[in-house]
Scaffold this motif. Structure first.
Motif, PDB file in Angstrom:
ATOM      1  N   ALA A 103     -27.258   4.406  30.042  1.00 24.88           N
ATOM      2  CA  ALA A 103     -28.468   3.498  29.849  1.00 24.88           C
ATOM      3  C   ALA A 103     -28.005   2.308  30.214  1.00 24.88           C
ATOM      4  CB  ALA A 103     -28.581   3.200  28.090  1.00 24.88           C
ATOM      5  N   ALA A 104     -27.566   1.818  30.253  1.00 22.28           N
ATOM      6  CA  ALA A 104     -27.573   0.272  31.560  1.00 22.28           C
ATOM      7  C   ALA A 104     -28.332   0.125  32.545  1.00 22.28           C
ATOM      8  CB  ALA A 104     -26.304  -0.213  31.300  1.00 22.28           C
ATOM      9  N   VAL A 105     -27.376   1.374  33.107  1.00 20.76           N
ATOM     10  CA  VAL A 105     -28.691   1.472  34.891  1.00 20.76           C
ATOM     11  C   VAL A 105     -29.829   1.367  34.481  1.00 20.76           C
ATOM     12  CG1 VAL A 105     -28.238   2.709  36.986  1.00 20.76           C
ATOM     13  CG2 VAL A 105     -25.968   2.203  35.823  1.00 20.76           C
ATOM     14  N   LEU A 106     -30.294   2.100  33.338  1.00 23.09           N
ATOM     15  CA  LEU A 106     -31.722   2.565  33.226  1.00 23.09           C
ATOM     16  C   LEU A 106     -32.789   1.264  32.948  1.00 23.09           C
ATOM     17  CD1 LEU A 106     -31.814   5.830  31.893  1.00 23.09           C
ATOM     18  CD2 LEU A 106     -31.811   5.319  34.643  1.00 23.09           C
ATOM     19  N   VAL A 107     -31.208   0.507  32.417  1.00 25.19           N
ATOM     20  CA  VAL A 107     -32.209  -0.890  32.107  1.00 25.19           C
ATOM     21  C   VAL A 107     -32.233  -1.565  32.945  1.00 25.19           C
ATOM     22  CG1 VAL A 107     -31.969  -3.032  30.331  1.00 25.19           C
ATOM     23  CG2 VAL A 107     -31.399  -0.813  29.233  1.00 25.19           C
ATOM     24  N   ASP A 108     -31.056  -2.053  34.229  1.00 25.33           N
ATOM     25  CA  ASP A 108     -31.440  -2.992  35.175  1.00 25.33           C
ATOM     26  C   ASP A 108     -32.709  -2.069  35.792  1.00 25.33           C
ATOM     27  OD1 ASP A 108     -29.425  -4.169  34.332  1.00 25.33           O
ATOM     28  OD2 ASP A 108     -27.891  -2.871  35.683  1.00 25.33           O
TER      29      ASP A 108
ATOM     30  N   LEU B 184     -14.384  -1.249  36.291  1.00 27.20           N
ATOM     31  CA  LEU B 184     -15.694  -1.626  36.731  1.00 27.20           C
ATOM     32  C   LEU B 184     -16.587  -2.659  35.210  1.00 27.20           C
ATOM     33  CD1 LEU B 184     -18.688  -0.378  37.500  1.00 27.20           C
ATOM     34  CD2 LEU B 184     -18.236   1.264  35.460  1.00 27.20           C
ATOM     35  N   HIS B 185     -15.604  -2.211  34.032  1.00 26.27           N
ATOM     36  CA  HIS B 185     -16.124  -3.130  33.600  1.00 26.27           C
ATOM     37  C   HIS B 185     -14.739  -4.296  33.590  1.00 26.27           C
ATOM     38  CE1 HIS B 185     -18.423  -0.503  30.527  1.00 26.27           C
ATOM     39  NE2 HIS B 185     -18.036   0.525  31.424  1.00 26.27           N
ATOM     40  N   LEU B 186     -14.555  -4.397  34.055  1.00 28.59           N
ATOM     41  CA  LEU B 186     -13.465  -5.165  33.953  1.00 28.59           C
ATOM     42  C   LEU B 186     -13.683  -5.915  34.822  1.00 28.59           C
ATOM     43  CD1 LEU B 186      -9.806  -4.938  34.159  1.00 28.59           C
ATOM     44  CD2 LEU B 186     -11.002  -6.737  32.067  1.00 28.59           C
ATOM     45  N   ASN B 187     -14.758  -6.139  35.934  1.00 28.61           N
ATOM     46  CA  ASN B 187     -15.157  -6.239  37.210  1.00 28.61           C
ATOM     47  C   ASN B 187     -16.970  -6.978  36.411  1.00 28.61           C
ATOM     48  OD1 ASN B 187     -13.130  -6.969  38.665  1.00 28.61           O
ATOM     49  ND2 ASN B 187     -13.666  -5.294  39.355  1.00 28.61           N
ATOM     50  N   ASN B 188     -17.521  -6.207  36.115  1.00 30.71           N
ATOM     51  CA  ASN B 188     -18.495  -6.448  34.668  1.00 30.71           C
ATOM     52  C   ASN B 188     -19.488  -6.256  35.386  1.00 30.71           C
ATOM     53  OD1 ASN B 188     -18.327  -8.208  32.758  1.00 30.71           O
ATOM     54  ND2 ASN B 188     -17.849 -10.045  33.891  1.00 30.71           N
ATOM     55  N   GLY B 189     -19.613  -4.546  36.212  1.00 31.50           N
ATOM     56  CA  GLY B 189     -20.258  -4.186  36.562  1.00 31.50           C
ATOM     57  C   GLY B 189     -20.278  -3.721  37.989  1.00 31.50           C
TER      58      GLY B 189
ATOM     59  N   PHE C  38     -23.127  -2.040  40.744  1.00 29.08           N
ATOM     60  CA  PHE C  38     -23.559  -0.683  39.550  1.00 29.08           C
ATOM     61  C   PHE C  38     -24.298  -1.675  38.646  1.00 29.08           C
ATOM     62  CE2 PHE C  38     -19.876   0.501  42.518  1.00 29.08           C
ATOM     63  CZ  PHE C  38     -20.423   2.180  43.302  1.00 29.08           C
ATOM     64  N   VAL C  39     -23.948  -2.529  38.204  1.00 30.48           N
ATOM     65  CA  VAL C  39     -24.752  -1.990  36.305  1.00 30.48           C
ATOM     66  C   VAL C  39     -24.689  -4.076  37.045  1.00 30.48           C
ATOM     67  CG1 VAL C  39     -24.481  -2.391  34.228  1.00 30.48           C
ATOM     68  CG2 VAL C  39     -23.199  -0.830  35.781  1.00 30.48           C
ATOM     69  N   SER C  40     -25.610  -4.442  35.918  1.00 27.68           N
ATOM     70  CA  SER C  40     -25.773  -5.754  36.569  1.00 27.68           C
ATOM     71  C   SER C  40     -24.862  -6.304  35.143  1.00 27.68           C
ATOM     72  CB  SER C  40     -27.228  -6.297  35.599  1.00 27.68           C
ATOM     73  OG  SER C  40     -27.695  -5.921  34.746  1.00 27.68           O
ATOM     74  N   ASP C  41     -24.254  -7.968  35.329  1.00 28.00           N
ATOM     75  CA  ASP C  41     -24.091  -8.978  35.221  1.00 28.00           C
ATOM     76  C   ASP C  41     -24.290  -9.043  33.286  1.00 28.00           C
ATOM     77  OD1 ASP C  41     -21.329 -10.582  34.360  1.00 28.00           O
ATOM     78  OD2 ASP C  41     -22.759 -12.165  33.833  1.00 28.00           O
ATOM     79  N   GLY C  42     -25.407  -9.032  33.333  1.00 25.22           N
ATOM     80  CA  GLY C  42     -26.286  -9.546  31.805  1.00 25.22           C
ATOM     81  C   GLY C  42     -26.182  -7.765  30.728  1.00 25.22           C
ATOM     82  N   ALA C  43     -26.654  -6.421  31.705  1.00 28.24           N
ATOM     83  CA  ALA C  43     -25.961  -5.398  31.404  1.00 28.24           C
ATOM     84  C   ALA C  43     -25.093  -4.965  30.434  1.00 28.24           C
ATOM     85  CB  ALA C  43     -27.039  -3.739  32.431  1.00 28.24           C
ATOM     86  N   MET C  44     -23.843  -5.511  31.325  1.00 30.08           N
ATOM     87  CA  MET C  44     -23.049  -5.862  31.129  1.00 30.08           C
ATOM     88  C   MET C  44     -22.584  -5.971  30.185  1.00 30.08           C
ATOM     89  SD  MET C  44     -20.694  -2.999  31.846  1.00 30.08           S
ATOM     90  CE  MET C  44     -20.203  -1.937  33.503  1.00 30.08           C
ATOM     91  N   ARG C  45     -23.029  -7.579  29.776  1.00 28.77           N
ATOM     92  CA  ARG C  45     -22.779  -8.570  28.466  1.00 28.77           C
ATOM     93  C   ARG C  45     -23.049  -7.765  27.361  1.00 28.77           C
ATOM     94  NH1 ARG C  45     -23.951 -13.248  31.877  1.00 28.77           N
ATOM     95  NH2 ARG C  45     -25.990 -12.300  31.317  1.00 28.77           N
TER      96      ARG C  45
ATOM     97  N   GLY D 257     -16.475  -5.796  15.380  1.00 30.07           N
ATOM     98  CA  GLY D 257     -17.587  -4.827  15.744  1.00 30.07           C
ATOM     99  C   GLY D 257     -17.381  -4.135  16.762  1.00 30.07           C
ATOM    100  N   TYR D 258     -18.615  -3.489  17.246  1.00 30.21           N
ATOM    101  CA  TYR D 258     -18.955  -2.400  17.833  1.00 30.21           C
ATOM    102  C   TYR D 258     -19.761  -3.036  18.633  1.00 30.21           C
ATOM    103  CZ  TYR D 258     -19.205   2.414  19.530  1.00 30.21           C
ATOM    104  OH  TYR D 258     -18.683   3.681  20.430  1.00 30.21           O
ATOM    105  N   GLY D 259     -20.273  -2.881  20.537  1.00 28.36           N
ATOM    106  CA  GLY D 259     -20.176  -2.872  20.961  1.00 28.36           C
ATOM    107  C   GLY D 259     -21.703  -1.808  21.488  1.00 28.36           C
ATOM    108  N   MET D 260     -21.647  -1.273  22.871  1.00 23.32           N
ATOM    109  CA  MET D 260     -22.930   0.051  23.043  1.00 23.32           C
ATOM    110  C   MET D 260     -21.511   0.785  23.511  1.00 23.32           C
ATOM    111  SD  MET D 260     -26.776  -1.217  23.638  1.00 23.32           S
ATOM    112  CE  MET D 260     -26.283  -2.463  24.305  1.00 23.32           C
ATOM    113  N   GLY D 261     -20.330   1.599  23.089  1.00 23.06           N
ATOM    114  CA  GLY D 261     -19.446   2.603  23.657  1.00 23.06           C
ATOM    115  C   GLY D 261     -18.492   1.676  23.545  1.00 23.06           C
ATOM    116  N   TRP D 262     -18.498   0.576  23.306  1.00 20.08           N
ATOM    117  CA  TRP D 262     -16.383   0.036  22.667  1.00 20.08           C
ATOM    118  C   TRP D 262     -17.057  -1.314  22.007  1.00 20.08           C
ATOM    119  CZ3 TRP D 262     -13.218  -0.425  26.683  1.00 20.08           C
ATOM    120  CH2 TRP D 262     -13.530   0.522  28.311  1.00 20.08           C
ATOM    121  N   GLN D 263     -15.406  -0.791  21.376  1.00 23.89           N
ATOM    122  CA  GLN D 263     -15.171  -1.284  19.983  1.00 23.89           C
ATOM    123  C   GLN D 263     -14.667  -2.939  20.050  1.00 23.89           C
ATOM    124  OE1 GLN D 263     -14.601   0.039  16.251  1.00 23.89           O
ATOM    125  NE2 GLN D 263     -14.057   1.960  16.585  1.00 23.89           N
TER     126      GLN D 263
END
Length: 516
Positions: A104-109, A277-282, A289-296, A323-329
């Motif tokens: 979904a983040a890729v589609l947002v980008d 990928l997730h440690l490097n914010n996309g 592959f994913v923008s820094d903003g979408a990863m945040r 809490g819960y982010g999106m796909g991550w606790q």
């Protein structure tokens, strides 16, 4: 992040580089290992696999955009020689939620989707309880479990319903929490989110995963459909303790119905790339592959989870924001922010975590249910090792609890046997037979067969009904794993010799079905 109470470590003397840190609990000396993968950690994991009689396990640990280790322990299938390695495919179940959210983040980008688009924009036939929720609930709401709708897992687990039918039945869910005020973890909700993203892109959900993530990221042994793994050559079998013996259990039949929540299967090597990928914010291998903003957005709290002092103490949580982010606790461990998730497929368990400040990530995959909480014990031990704390023998304390758990299970089995009744039920067996309806969980068919009554939910699992006295029967599921996990009582409502309805509690879902 579920954690296990402390116990002093029996594993010591690994090579260390000394560092210091201060936490809200006071200044502590921390010693970070100089070795990428300390031999003592390797031996500890191997000993746990042996002592717990775990058939097989795979791990991967990454730090600073490098894979420190990806390896397997034990065997793919109990009683067979094929070893687990870094390319063995495990069922990671709910770890798949991070894949759906990232797609979904890729589609947002790309401007194809917005986090705050109402899902009705992409799924016009979707009906939720109440017009307001139907019109307002967004992609973000479903990806962060904050719609307030009940989970109703047993709507799809035993029923063999299709994904389209899962979406149709959303209208019958009960609101159990205020909208956007509380997390209610929902596999069905993630199915809505994934199907919304796929509809926005104009492709099936499986193609969305394949074409946006799995192939571009070079995840060469990761599935985009649940069925794929059954035809792959290096796959971990699932195991559980049934009739007091650890044994292979059959693969699930119904997972594809909620694929966006739990259909991905993967390997230690592939998940090392996913963690990077997730440690490097996309960014992976120098390519974004994913923008820094979408990863945040994925990695930020979207739905808060209330905490208590007891919960924080038990889980080593120092920061009260959870809490819960999106796909991550999202929580912390000893003051270190951590994003994590567990996965629990039939007969397998998985855990992954990333520590952003330390640029550390790891995944643990286990191919049995006969070692409850071992993944969390190992997660704590790995975290302590790389955060520089004196590792403690988390697994030993959890292992010590197993006899009590076994005793409780045995006592329950004895109670069920004692409840068997040789007296006739209050009505003829033929009176119980028929089709019963519940909008969310039905239809349910009770059949009168030569060997007794049976229950079947939709076209799914079948249970033989064992009479336990009064108006009560017990479900003896024909699937061995279901029988050991989902055994429950069915309570019928009679009017003379006429049977009108029954009530049942399956796992956490309680409902009444009425005879047609």
């Amino acid at each position: 992040m579920p954690h296990i109470a402390l116990l002093r470590s029996s594993v010591k003397n690994f090579t260390l580089a000394v560092a210091f840190a201060a936490t809200p609990l006071g200044a502590q000396v921390r010693a970070v290992p100089a070795d990428p993968f300390p031999a003592t950690l390797d031996r500890y994991i191997a000993n746990v696999v042996s002592e717990w009689k775990i058939p097989g396990m795979a791990i991967a640990i990454v730090r600073n955009d490098s894979t420190l280790v990806a390896k397997g322990y034990g065997v793919r299938t109990l009683g067979k020689p094929d070893r687990v390695d870094a390319n063995t495919v495990f069922d990671i179940a709910s770890l798949a939620k991070s894949f759906t959210a990232t797609a979904a983040a890729v589609l947002v980008d790309r401007g194809v989707l917005s986090w705050d688009d109402p899902v009705r924009r992409y799924l016009p036939d979707l009906v939720l309880p109440g017009d307001s929720l139907t019109e307002r609930a967004t992609v973000r709401d479903f990806l962060s479990h904050r719609t307030g709708l009940e989970a109703a897992n047993m709507m799809w687990v035993p029923t063999a319903v299709s994904r389209a039918e899962v979406l149709r039945r959303m209208r019958y869910l009960r609101p159990v929490a205020p909208f956007r005020q509380q997390m209610v973890y929902s596999n069905i909700g993630y199915t809505v989110a994934g199907e919304s993203a796929a509809a926005a892109a104009g492709v099936p959900y499986e193609h969305l995963l394949r074409d946006l993530l799995i192939k571009p990221l070079g995840l060469t042994s990761t599935t985009w459909t649940y069925e794929q793994a059954a035809t792959m050559p290096n796959v971990a079998s699932s195991h559980a303790t049934i009739d007091k013996r650890q044994q292979v259990v059959a693969r699930e039949l119904q997972r594809q119905a909620i694929a966006p929540a739990a259909a991905v299967q993967s390997t230690a090597n592939d998940l090392a790339r996913w963690l990077r990928l997730h440690l490097n914010n996309g960014v992976l291998d120098g390519k974004r592959f994913v923008s820094d903003g979408a990863m945040r957005e994925l990695h930020s709290v979207q739905s808060r989870i209330p905490t208590t002092p007891a919960m924080r103490a038990a889980r080593m949580v120092q920061d009260t924001v959870a809490g819960y982010g999106m796909g991550w606790q999202i929580m912390d461990y000893k003051g270190h922010p951590v994003l994590w998730h567990t996965g629990n497929g039939d007969g397998q368990i998985a855990y992954m975590a990333i520590y952003p400040a330390e640029r550390l990530g790891f995944v643990i995959m286990v191919n049995t249910w006969s070692a409850p909480f071992v993944h969390l014990a190992l997660a704590n031990y790995i975290a302590d090792t790389y955060l520089g704390y004196q590792p403690r023998d988390w697994a030993a304390e959890e292992f010590a609890r197993l006899p009590r758990a076994d005793s409780a299970r045995d006592a329950n089995e004895r109670n069920m046997i004692a409840m068997r009744s040789s007296a006739p039920p209050p009505a003829p067996l033929a009176a119980y037979a028929g089709e019963y309806q519940n909008q969310l969980f039905g239809p349910i068919r009770i059949r009168n067969t030569p060997s007794g009554l049976t229950l079947q939910m939709g076209e799914g699992r079948i249970a033989d009904l064992e009479y336990h006295g009064a108006n009560t029967f017990y479900t003896v599921w024909r699937d061995p794993l279901f029988r050991s996990v989902y055994g429950t009582h069915v309570n019928f409502f009679l009017d003379g010799d006429s049977v009108d309805a029954f009530s049942i509690q399956l796992n956490r879902d309680q409902f009444t079905a009425r005879k047609r």
